[in-house]
Scaffold this active site. Structure first.
Site, mmCIF file in Angstrom:
data_model
loop_
_atom_site.group_PDB
_atom_site.id
_atom_site.type_symbol
_atom_site.label_atom_id
_atom_site.label_comp_id
_atom_site.label_asym_id
_atom_site.label_seq_id
_atom_site.Cartn_x
_atom_site.Cartn_y
_atom_site.Cartn_z
ATOM 1 N N CYS A 114 88.039 -33.616 -18.448
ATOM 2 C CA CYS A 114 86.790 -33.820 -17.694
ATOM 3 C C CYS A 114 86.879 -33.291 -16.263
ATOM 4 O O CYS A 114 85.859 -33.033 -15.628
ATOM 5 C CB CYS A 114 86.407 -35.291 -17.686
ATOM 6 S SG CYS A 114 86.125 -35.929 -19.336
ATOM 7 N N HIS A 250 81.109 -36.050 -11.958
ATOM 8 C CA HIS A 250 81.272 -35.991 -13.409
ATOM 9 C C HIS A 250 80.415 -37.107 -13.999
ATOM 10 O O HIS A 250 80.428 -38.241 -13.516
ATOM 11 C CB HIS A 250 82.745 -36.191 -13.763
ATOM 12 C CG HIS A 250 82.991 -36.383 -15.212
ATOM 13 N ND1 HIS A 250 82.433 -35.559 -16.164
ATOM 14 C CD2 HIS A 250 83.725 -37.311 -15.894
ATOM 15 C CE1 HIS A 250 82.827 -35.962 -17.370
ATOM 16 N NE2 HIS A 250 83.594 -37.021 -17.230
ATOM 17 N N ASN A 280 78.358 -37.851 -21.708
ATOM 18 C CA ASN A 280 79.551 -37.280 -21.080
ATOM 19 C C ASN A 280 79.883 -35.955 -21.772
ATOM 20 O O ASN A 280 80.292 -35.953 -22.929
ATOM 21 C CB ASN A 280 80.709 -38.283 -21.215
ATOM 22 C CG ASN A 280 81.973 -37.812 -20.522
ATOM 23 O OD1 ASN A 280 82.115 -36.640 -20.200
ATOM 24 N ND2 ASN A 280 82.897 -38.731 -20.322
#
Ligand code: UT7
Length: 323
Positions: A114, A250, A280
Site C-alpha cells: 500500500c 492512502h 482500499n
C-alpha cells in the site's frame, strides 16, 4: 539551480463493475452497516474477467498523457507500483510501455504494497533530480480482488481494484518550498511486523495465496506512523501542517484518515477522501485520490499536498509536493 520533479499530467481508471456493500451481504456474514461504520467503505470496483493490472495501468496512463497533451514517446521512464502484477515477469510496467507505444527509455515495477506509490514517487524524484530521466510516468495499479479470500469477511469487504497515474517532468526551481514539484520524501519499513499483513503464497511456494491481515494491529500502528512520517516530510520541506492545502492519504479506512488528520491538527475539509467509493486499492489509492481530487476541483496548481501511506511490510512513508 535546483531540479524539481513537477506534476504535469494525471489520470485514473476504474473497472466497470461496481460492487456495493449490499452485494457482499449476500455472500458473507457481514452488513452494510458494519462495513460503513468500521471502514467508511460504501462500494468498490472489481476488474472484469481478462482485465489486468497492466491493462488498467495503461488506461490510467493514457488519460494522464491526454491531460498533459503528450504521447508515449514523450516519456522516458515508467515506474509502476503494484503487488498484483499480471505475470511473475516481465514487469507490468514493460507491458504498459508497449501499450502506450513508448519505444525508448526504461520501465520497472516497484513492490511496497500500500506504500508502493509513495516509494515510486521517491524513486521517480531521484531519477529526475539526478538527470537520468526527463519525464516519468508514475503509476499505481492493483487487482486486489484476485488475492482476497471470499470466505474471510474481515478482509474481503475492504479491498478493490483500480489504477491512477501521474506524469512528472524535470523543471528548474529555486531550491525553496515555493517551488512546484516534489519537495521532500520520507520512507520507512520494519520487517519485524511482516506477519501483520501478508499474502500466504508466492512464486517459490507455487501458489497465489490470499491476503491475511491482523487488521486491528495494523490499525494501531497506522495513525501514529502516518502522522510521524507526514511531520518528518514537512520538516524536511521546511513547511508545517499549517502550510498544507491537502492531505492525500492512502485510502484504507476513514477512521485512520480522520485520526491522522486530527494528529496533524488539520480539519477534514483539507483531506481528499475517496475510500467510500473505491475501498482500499493498495498502491493505486493515492494516484486515484489525486486524479479524483483534481477532477472534483479540490487540488489546484500551487497547492501544497502531503501524500502518506502504510501497508504490508510494514512499509510506510510520505511525500510533500507542490502541485
Ligand atoms: O492498506 C493496508 C493497511 N491496512 C489498513 O490500514 C487496515 C487497518 N485496519 C482496519 O482498517 C480495521 O482494523 C478493520 C476495518 C480491518 C477492522 O476494524 P476493527 O474496528 O479493528 O474491528 P476488529 O478487527 O477488532 O473486529 C471487530 C469485530 C470482530 O468480532 P468480535 O471478535 O468483536 O465478536 C470481528 O469478527 O468485527 C467482526 N468483523 C466483522 N463483522 C461483520 C470483522 N469483519 C467483519 C465484517 N462484518 N466484515
Amino acid at each position: 539551480m535546483t531540479c524539481r520533479a513537477v506534476v504535469i499530467g494525471v489520470g485514473h481508471y476504474l473497472p466497470e463493475r461496481v460492487v456495493p456493500n449490499s452485494e457482499l451481504e449476500s455472500i458473507l456474514d457481514t452488513t452494510d452497516e458494519w462495513i460503513r461504520a468500521r471502514s467508511g467503505i460504501e462500494q468498490r470496483y472489481f476488474a472484469a474477467e481478462g482485465e489486468t493490472t497492466s491493462s488498467m495501468a495503461a488506461a490510467a496512463a493514457r488519460e494522464a498523457l491526454r491531460s498533459a497533451n503528450l504521447v508515449g514517446d514523450d516519456i522516458d521512464a515508467i515506474i509502476l507500483a503494484t503487488s498484483t502484477a499480471d505475470l511473475t515477469f516481465p514487469s507490468a510496467a514493460t507491458m504498459v510501455q508497449s501499450a502506450i507505444n513508448m519505444t525508448h527509455g526504461f520501465s520497472f515495477d516497484i513492490q511496497a504494497v500500500c506504500a508502493g506509490f509513495v516509494y515510486a514517487l521517491s524513486n521517480a524524484n531521484a531519477l529526475i533530480v539526478s538527470g537520468q530521466a526527463q519525464r516519468i510516468l508514475v503509476i499505481g495499479s492493483e487487482t486486489f480482488s484476485k488475492i482476497i479470500d471470499p470466505s474471510d469477511r474481515s478482509t474481503y469487504v475492504l479491498f478493490g481494484d483500480g489504477a491512477g497515474a501521474l506524469i512528472l517532468e524535470r523543471q528548474e526551481g529555486h531550491g525553496t518550498s515555493a517551488d512546484r514539484g516534489i519537495l521532500s520524501v520520507d520512507l520507512h519499513s520494519d520487517g519485524r511486523l511482516r506477519d501483520l499483513l501478508y499474502v500466504d503464497g508466492g512464486v517459490s511456494t507455487q501458489t497465489t495465496g490470499y491476503l491475511r491481515m491482523q487488521g486491528h494491529q495494523v490499525f494501531r500502528h497506522a495513525i501514529e506512523k502516518l502522522a510521524d512520517t507526514a511531520v518528518n516530510a514537512l520538516t524536511k520541506a521546511k513547511l508545517s501542517s499549517y502550510d498544507v492545502d491537502w492531505i492525500v492519504p492512502h485510502q484504507a479506512n476513514i477512521r485512520i484518515i480522520q485520526g491522522t488528520a486530527r494528529k496533524l491538527d488539520l480539519p477534514m475539509d483539507k483531506v481528499v477522501v475517496t475510500v467510500q467509493d473505491h475501498g482500499n486499492t493498495s498502491a493505486a489509492s493515492i494516484p486515484l485520490a489525486l486524479s479524483v481530487g483534481v477532477s472534483r476541483g479540490q487540488i489546484e496548481q500551487g497547492h501544497v499536498l502531503v501524500a502518506e501511506a502504510i501497508g504490508g511490510g510494514l512499509a510506510w512513508g510520505s511525500v510533500v509536493l507542490r502541485w
